[in-house]
Design a protein around this motif. Structure first.
Motif, PDB file in Angstrom:
ATOM      1  N   ARG A 333     -20.517  -5.588  57.665  1.00 53.37           N
ATOM      2  CA  ARG A 333     -20.571  -5.198  58.816  1.00 53.37           C
ATOM      3  C   ARG A 333     -19.214  -5.756  59.681  1.00 53.37           C
ATOM      4  NH1 ARG A 333     -24.543  -3.600  62.283  1.00 53.37           N
ATOM      5  NH2 ARG A 333     -24.187  -4.019  64.413  1.00 53.37           N
ATOM      6  N   ILE A 336     -16.226  -4.188  57.984  1.00 58.21           N
ATOM      7  CA  ILE A 336     -16.100  -2.536  58.670  1.00 58.21           C
ATOM      8  C   ILE A 336     -15.331  -2.599  59.976  1.00 58.21           C
ATOM      9  CG2 ILE A 336     -17.303  -0.583  59.295  1.00 58.21           C
ATOM     10  CD1 ILE A 336     -19.423  -1.490  57.038  1.00 58.21           C
ATOM     11  N   ARG A 359     -25.542  13.832  56.892  1.00 62.34           N
ATOM     12  CA  ARG A 359     -25.583  13.398  58.154  1.00 62.34           C
ATOM     13  C   ARG A 359     -25.911  11.914  58.228  1.00 62.34           C
ATOM     14  NH1 ARG A 359     -28.787  12.977  62.412  1.00 62.34           N
ATOM     15  NH2 ARG A 359     -30.401  14.173  61.451  1.00 62.34           N
ATOM     16  N   GLU A 360     -26.808  11.568  57.963  1.00 60.09           N
ATOM     17  CA  GLU A 360     -27.265  10.153  58.192  1.00 60.09           C
ATOM     18  C   GLU A 360     -26.463   9.324  57.454  1.00 60.09           C
ATOM     19  OE1 GLU A 360     -31.493   9.254  57.970  1.00 60.09           O
ATOM     20  OE2 GLU A 360     -31.988  11.474  58.674  1.00 60.09           O
ATOM     21  N   LEU A 364     -24.292   6.229  59.051  1.00 62.90           N
ATOM     22  CA  LEU A 364     -24.681   4.859  58.990  1.00 62.90           C
ATOM     23  C   LEU A 364     -23.770   3.833  59.729  1.00 62.90           C
ATOM     24  CD1 LEU A 364     -27.503   3.737  58.472  1.00 62.90           C
ATOM     25  CD2 LEU A 364     -26.705   3.623  56.120  1.00 62.90           C
ATOM     26  N   PRO A 365     -22.541   3.768  59.288  1.00 64.00           N
ATOM     27  CA  PRO A 365     -21.747   2.662  59.902  1.00 64.00           C
ATOM     28  C   PRO A 365     -21.104   3.183  61.201  1.00 64.00           C
ATOM     29  CG  PRO A 365     -20.515   3.884  58.135  1.00 64.00           C
ATOM     30  CD  PRO A 365     -21.677   4.596  58.102  1.00 64.00           C
ATOM     31  N   LEU A 367     -22.901   4.537  63.926  1.00 58.66           N
ATOM     32  CA  LEU A 367     -23.891   4.694  64.969  1.00 58.66           C
ATOM     33  C   LEU A 367     -23.678   4.094  66.339  1.00 58.66           C
ATOM     34  CD1 LEU A 367     -27.109   4.759  62.995  1.00 58.66           C
ATOM     35  CD2 LEU A 367     -26.064   6.705  63.700  1.00 58.66           C
ATOM     36  N   ASN A 368     -22.879   3.178  66.347  1.00 60.58           N
ATOM     37  CA  ASN A 368     -22.670   2.263  67.772  1.00 60.58           C
ATOM     38  C   ASN A 368     -21.705   3.040  68.251  1.00 60.58           C
ATOM     39  OD1 ASN A 368     -24.543   0.336  67.238  1.00 60.58           O
ATOM     40  ND2 ASN A 368     -23.386  -0.964  65.923  1.00 60.58           N
ATOM     41  N   SER A 371     -24.044   5.982  70.226  1.00 58.98           N
ATOM     42  CA  SER A 371     -25.210   5.912  70.755  1.00 58.98           C
ATOM     43  C   SER A 371     -24.993   5.247  72.164  1.00 58.98           C
ATOM     44  CB  SER A 371     -25.974   4.772  69.855  1.00 58.98           C
ATOM     45  OG  SER A 371     -25.475   3.846  69.683  1.00 58.98           O
ATOM     46  N   GLY A 374     -28.633   2.255  72.522  1.00 63.51           N
ATOM     47  CA  GLY A 374     -29.590   2.499  71.058  1.00 63.51           C
ATOM     48  C   GLY A 374     -29.939   3.793  70.823  1.00 63.51           C
ATOM     49  N   PHE A 375     -29.708   4.877  71.768  1.00 61.53           N
ATOM     50  CA  PHE A 375     -30.109   6.156  71.594  1.00 61.53           C
ATOM     51  C   PHE A 375     -29.116   6.863  70.942  1.00 61.53           C
ATOM     52  CE2 PHE A 375     -33.374   4.720  74.407  1.00 61.53           C
ATOM     53  CZ  PHE A 375     -34.494   5.444  73.748  1.00 61.53           C
ATOM     54  N   ILE A 376     -29.134   7.566  69.664  1.00 61.03           N
ATOM     55  CA  ILE A 376     -28.034   8.261  68.893  1.00 61.03           C
ATOM     56  C   ILE A 376     -27.802   9.651  69.687  1.00 61.03           C
ATOM     57  CG2 ILE A 376     -27.286   9.428  66.769  1.00 61.03           C
ATOM     58  CD1 ILE A 376     -29.457   7.302  65.460  1.00 61.03           C
ATOM     59  N   GLU A 381     -22.552  12.790  66.552  1.00 61.46           N
ATOM     60  CA  GLU A 381     -22.570  12.736  65.140  1.00 61.46           C
ATOM     61  C   GLU A 381     -22.191  14.170  64.391  1.00 61.46           C
ATOM     62  OE1 GLU A 381     -26.388  11.570  63.843  1.00 61.46           O
ATOM     63  OE2 GLU A 381     -25.590  10.441  61.997  1.00 61.46           O
ATOM     64  N   LYS A 418     -17.569   8.926  55.840  1.00 63.78           N
ATOM     65  CA  LYS A 418     -17.995   7.933  56.762  1.00 63.78           C
ATOM     66  C   LYS A 418     -16.879   6.644  57.086  1.00 63.78           C
ATOM     67  CE  LYS A 418     -20.565   4.786  53.546  1.00 63.78           C
ATOM     68  NZ  LYS A 418     -22.033   4.483  53.031  1.00 63.78           N
ATOM     69  N   TRP A 419     -16.218   6.458  56.048  1.00 67.80           N
ATOM     70  CA  TRP A 419     -15.290   5.159  56.410  1.00 67.80           C
ATOM     71  C   TRP A 419     -13.951   5.768  56.934  1.00 67.80           C
ATOM     72  CZ3 TRP A 419     -18.011   1.592  56.353  1.00 67.80           C
ATOM     73  CH2 TRP A 419     -18.756   1.164  54.956  1.00 67.80           C
TER      74      TRP A 419
END
Lengths: 511, 435
Positions: A333, A336, A359-360, A364-365, A367-368, A371, A374-376, A381, A418-419
């Protein structure tokens, strides 16, 4: 022996003939009228991109799949292979990429699993031990039959698999990418064993992506594409370029794209990094826009080094500087966040969550960033993902598709996407093209070069020497946890030179 | 291909629907209206048979339901302009005396009104009082309707599984991370006993509402704490969840016996049953409302939040999740804590339903909870599963139990059937995911 020789000279009936094999899975025609002929005493290479149907054809042969149509002949007699047990009884042995060994059982127990030698109902260990030793002798290797398989190296485990095939008196042996995880020397040893088996009149089907090997070991080659067997020819009558052309269905100009990135500031500096016996004091630096190749044999510490740089494993000591500032990552974490990312060597088990959607996995890395409380915000996305689907030309039917249904190349692109979304500045590729088709490989190489041009620092870890030489600006060679050589003049380097340092024959850097 | 698609989309809800349909058909029978329902049905019938302004007498047995019937019927009939001469409550001898007195005073009603179940006894009383012998007895008509689908029964189905369903929320999260929590059954007992013991210590049957709330929260938090410890042991020391929670299962059960001294604790005020038996909203039990709210919250958590995404990721592949920056250990500790909290809450609900706390509560509940989760389509290998599937799984279990009770299947057979249904559901799921 003489009778086998006679069989060989009576070349008319092949050892194995598969003809007109059809096999469909929901939504895919995996095999279309596939045909294959294997003679006694030959090595037949089976070549094709991922998804060409090689594995399916082999699974039909091993009884794991039932064909929709087609006939199989062994020694001229038609057979129906209804299950793996029938296949074994017919003398067919398949050695898969992932070995079918029980890790906690010894080599001997694995060899005789399911066909134990018994005396009065009890396993006759001594007789089995003797037979196992005989088998290993025949293969001219030295393995203690009583050592649990999990303590053997990958190459030794492979030998155990081969010994098991011999113990079942198989005369058709299929090897699925046997060299994928072997070092060059182990591959040479494996080839000696294969030649030995061939001399005994066995038929060997050898599946591999590595063209060099096929020219080294095979007698004939059958090329598959889109479920069809397109061409079979003598290995002496074809060329590397021709085979690639057959596999991908078009002409491929170069294996590696040209590169034009400007090399900039020093980005990542590593000083005396250590972890147990795997990595024993590694120092190097890499610059923005530079592709730094790191190579070495299996077990040289390349992957361990990569994992430490990424914070996946803790270093025992040493220093890492990122853009001049010292960093210490206790968890991926943090790496990243700092802009360091890793594309792990094994996409299946480390890079992606196979059961979840594209998508998920992509999100994953990141999401913050999308969001609130805490809600996406899913729309953001999806929008971000769509950009990369376009940009990296990821072939997916739908963003909700599980990644397990994607080809190796597309999976790798999802990991990369994703990266990139996470704004990585240092990108560590660990064996980025393992198990990826020739065509898709080229695309990955193009992407690597593009990222370098954008000023990212690329660390390219690979045991494929041609890849390291073709892609890198600079090459580090690792041997037993240390860097044994550094080559800056990549254009002048040969594979043999690198190999000498990789096996530890020479050492320029470590004391 | 198409059929499989339908199955995977509607599999378990479909099974639930089929079960409801089946038990509806099987329990289709004469329904004799009772209570307010009976009053509502009898009023129009009287309007057809008896002219307005005529005097009527309502007769009811001394049960709560009959009293409700009498009360409502009186109000409705007066509304329609009838004179209600008397409302007679009581056991048959009392009713006979009152009717006799009525006949003696020469006030003869135009009809007697009662519920279907009391029609025959009333008629036999009537024949012995000559002035009243010819007067019609009017009862609401019986009708054919599945007993299963009666409102009271449907509420009963949900009420019976409410504890299991609440705990199954936490268990679903745990199982999605490829874990298991065997301690929830014992935590029910522990929670119930802690709460009951604290209430007993804070005034017993005289305890204040605040004391009830404090005791309940303390018990729930204690269970959450144990759940968190499970999570810590599982993550820090890589103990398999099965073993870690098996240990806590024994510890919690033992603690429940120690705290309660092996006895049931009854020193609890009546108000405590508000949660388990009370109704504050549309006649739905409060515990069921609570369950619905929790499911809604859990659904949002699992589908729309970062945390939910991480839970699925950890279950799908912990190493890949870690290498994507997910703090796997924290996620695991979180889900086991939630599981503990839910088990604690389940214990409070059960104690409230039964108005007592005993160390024997929740025995084998962990297995029913796991069954609900698995029947709901969550894979034990992790990474997949849906919160609402679990609710459906719990309802399937509840409907089967209730349906068998209604049709008079004996308890032992019920167990066999329930076991087979769980196996069937899981096999169906396997077959589906293979196709």
């Amino acid at each position: 022996m003489t009778s086998i020789r006679k069989n060989m000279s009576a070349d008319t009936t092949p050892l194995l003939r598969m003809q007109g094999i059809d096999k469909a899975f929901p939504g895919v025609q995996a095999l279309r009228q596939a045909h294959l002929e294997l003679r006694a005493g030959e090595v037949l290479a089976l070549l094709g991109e991922n998804g060409a149907g090689k594995s399916t054809l082999i699974k039909v042969l091993s009884g794991a799949h039932q064909p929709d149509a087609g006939r199989i002949f062994i020694d001229g007699r038609e057979v129906r292979i209804s299950s793996p047990i029938v296949a074994q009884a017919r003398g067919i042995a398949v050695i898969y990429q992932e070995f079918n060994l029980v890790p906690t059982l010894s080599a001997r127990e694995n060899i005789f699993l399911g066909q134990e030698t018994t005396r009065a109902g009890l396993v006759d260990r001594r007789a089995e031990y003797r037979k196992a030793m005989e088998l290993f002798d025949r293969l001219s290797v030295r393995i203690d039959p009583d050592v649990p398989c999990k303590r053997l190296t990958v190459a030794q485990q492979q030998v155990v698999e081969i010994a098991r095939a011999l113990a079942t008196s198989a005369h058709i042996i299929v090897m699925d990418e046997p060299s994928a995880t072997l070092t060059l020397q182990e591959v040479r040893k494996l080839f000696d064993i294969i030649r030995e088996l061939r001399a005994r009149g066995m038929g060997i089907i050898y599946i591999s992506h590595r063209l060099d090997e096929i020219f080294d070991i095979a007698d004939r080659v059958t090329v598959m594409r889109d479920g069809e067997c397109i061409e079979t020819c003598q290995i002496g009558q074809t060329s590397r370029a021709r085979l690639i052309e057959l596999m991908v269905g078009r002409k491929l100009e170069n294996e590696f794209p040209a590169k034009s990135a400007k090399i900039g500031e020093e980005r990542l500096v590593v000083k005396n990094l250590r972890r147990g016996r795997a990595v024993r004091g590694v120092s190097f630096s890499t610059r923005a826009g530079e592709v730094l190749g790191i190579t070495g044999l299996v077990g040289a510490g390349k992957t361990e080094l990569a994992r430490m740089l990424f914070g996946a494993d803790r270093a025992d000591g040493g220093e890492i500087l990122l853009d001049g500032r010292p960093v210490r990552f206790a968890h991926p974490r943090e790496a990243i966040r700092a802009g360091v990312c890793l594309l792990p060597e094994d996409r299946q088990t480390q890079g992606l969550i196979q059961g979840r959607s594209v998508r998920e996995n992509f999100g994953l890395p990141n999401l913050n960033a999308w969001s609130r409380g805490g809600f996406i915000q899913k729309s953001r996305e999806v929008a971000a993902l769509q950009r990369y689907v376009q940009d990296l030309s990821i072939k997916i039917a739908d963003v909700e598709q599980p990644v397990r249904h994607l080809s190796g190349g597309n999976q790798q692109k999802v990991v990369l996407a994703k990266w990139l979304e996470a704004h990585s500045r240092v990108i560590i590729f660990d064996e980025p093209t393992r198990g990826i088709d020739v065509g898709a490989k080229y695309e990955i190489y193009l992407l690597i070069n593009r990222l370098a041009e954008q000023g990212k620092a690329i660390v390219l870890i690979s045991s494929e020497l041609s890849e390291v030489i073709g892609m890198s600006d600079r090459i580090l060679v690792m041997h037993e946890g240390c860097i044994s050589a550094e080559f800056s003049n990549v254009s002048a380097v040969t594979q043999e030179q690198i190999m000498r340092y990789a096996v530890g024959e020479m050492d320029t850097r470590s004391a | 291909m198409r059929r499989i698609q339908i199955l995977s989309d509607y599999g378990m809800p479909g099974v639930l629907l089929l079960l409801c349909l089946f038990f509806s058909v099987v329990t289709l029978e004469e329904q004799h209206p009772e209570g307010e329902d009976a009053a509502n049905r009898v009023a129009p019938k009287i309007a057809q048979q008896v002219p307005q302004d005529r005097p009527l007498v309502i007769v009811a047995r001394p049960t709560l339901r009959d009293q409700a019937f009498a009360r409502t019927a009186k109000a409705l009939l007066q509304e329609r302009g009838y004179r209600v001469l008397a409302v007679i409550h009581g056991e048959p001898p009392v009713i006979r005396l009152r009717l006799q007195a009525l006949a003696d005073s020469a006030a003869v009603p135009a009809a007697l009104v009662t519920v279907p179940d009391f029609r025959l006894p009333l008629q036999s009383i009537q024949t012995r009082i000559p002035p009243l012998a010819q007067i019609p007895v009017i009862v609401p008509d019986s009708y054919r309707w599945p007993t299963f689908l009666l409102r009271d029964n449907l509420i009963n189905v949900v009420n019976q599984i409410v504890v299991i369903a609440i705990i199954a929320i936490g268990m679903t999260m745990v199982i999605i991370t490829a874990g298991i929590d065997l301690s929830v059954g014992s935590l029910i007992a522990l929670s119930a006993v802690i709460a009951a013991r604290l209430i007993a210590g804070m005034g017993g049957t005289e305890a204040s509402t605040l004391a009830l709330i404090l005791a309940s929260f303390a018990a729930i938090l204690a269970c959450g704490g144990l759940g968190m410890l499970s999570g810590v042991i599982i993550t820090r020391f890589s103990v398999p969840p099965f073993i870690a929670t098996l240990g806590w299962m024994l510890v919690a059960s033992g603690l429940a016996y120690i705290i309660s001294g092996g006895q049931s604790i009854y020193a609890i005020p009546d108000r405590f049953v508000w949660l388990g038996r009370g109704t504050a909203f549309l006649g739905i039990p409060n515990a069921v409302v609570l369950m619905a709210l929790l499911y809604a919250a859990a659904y949002v958590l699992m589908t729309h939040t970062v945390l939910g995404r991480y839970i699925y990721a950890v279950g799908g592949n912990p190493e890949a999740a870690r290498l994507s920056g997910v703090r796997v250990q924290r996620i695991l500790v979180f889900v086991y804590t939630v599981s503990g909290l839910m088990a604690g809450l389940g214990g409070i609900v059960l104690a409230s339903q039964l108005k007592s706390g005993a160390p024997t509560y929740g025995l084998l509940y962990e297995l029913y909870v796991i069954a609900a989760v698995v029947v709901g389509g969550t894979s034990l290998s992790g990474g997949e599963g849906k919160i609402m599937g679990t609710l459906i799984g719990a309802l399937i279990i509840g409907v089967i139990q209730n349906g068998m009770n209604l049709t008079g299947v004996e308890t032992y057979t019920q167990k066999v059937v329930l076991g087979l249904v769980i196996l069937g559901a899981v096999l169906l799921d396997k077959w589906r995911s293979r196709g």
